[in-house]
Design an enzyme around this catalytic site. Sequence first.
Site, PDB file in Angstrom:
ATOM      1  CE1 TYR A  77      -3.673   2.547   0.868  1.00  0.00           C
ATOM      2  CE2 TYR A  77      -2.222   3.255   2.629  1.00  0.00           C
ATOM      3  CZ  TYR A  77      -3.338   3.464   1.847  1.00  0.00           C
ATOM      4  OH  TYR A  77      -4.116   4.579   2.043  1.00  0.00           O
ATOM      5  CE  LYS A 115      -3.238   5.794  -1.132  1.00  0.00           C
ATOM      6  NZ  LYS A 115      -4.286   6.601  -1.788  1.00  0.00           N
TER       7      LYS A 115
END
Length: 325
Positions: free
Chosen positions: A149, A153
């Site tokens: 994750y 990002k």
Amino acid sequence: MHILITGAAGMLGRKLAERVARDGGLGGRPVRAMTLIDVVAPTAPDGFAGTVTCLDLDLATPDTATRLVDARPDVIFHLAAIVSGEAEADFAKGYAINLDSTRALFEAIRLAGADYRPRVVFASSIAVVGAPLPDAIPDDFHTTPLTSYGTQKAICELLLSDYTRRGFFDGIGIRLPTICIRPGLPNKAASGFFSNILREPLVGWPAILPVPDRIRHWHTSPRSAVGFMLHAATMDLAAVGPRRNLSMPGLSATVADQIEALRRVAGDAAVALIRREPDAAITAMCEGWAPGFQATRARALGFTAEDSFDAIIRAHIDDELGGRL
């Protein structure tokens, strides 16, 4: 003004749309139209005088981004994502939704032509940094994420900076702290227990705490997170300069600090509803999470957040519980 919100059925997207509807504008300009999209159909906010279009669309699907950009929204809030725990559990899905759909959106804007340059506000995350970490992480700390994750990002942050540098849009990335207290039901975020141990006891329900009281993390309320987005959409981005991704202000607190704030606000009976069920895997994940940020640049640029967990809890009571326990 026309605004587009991706991920509009999520907690933050819903609250952002409601705030825009209540205010009726952004930065002194009236908002005449909102397009709200998510993989499930968002709900139109009450009281909005303009036109609302709610669409159940997947940005990862070919041509979806082009369809949205063809309407030429003035401001795009890109919130669509799957959360940390789900992105770690499903590698391919995480990259498809968190990275590929973002790239598709950015490319659709670029291909729309030189006469179109919208403001793009991207919801990034403090997960872009990874251990070992200082207690107060400076603004120039390197991005070395330790989760899929966080990696997704971080890649999107680089893309946002480069597309902005090339003049395709005017972008700003907002590194959100962990949002607490999240309303509603628990989600698949690994950090969900931070909200659970406050939200459930406030309404008389038990909650499970899987980590030691010493775990420290960086938090802000949903109210402040919406404020970050609105400020990012309306501020003069010339003041931000070329480093377009900002760590947001927040509150550094241990689990013990959270619990004591709950005791002060709601009493011993609420605290007694927290059940300690240690989970070694979750604890190991938390050990590598950010304990706090200096957020010097963001504060200087006018971003603000709560300075106590008492204030965060009271914001939840006001916004979600009608102002009373």
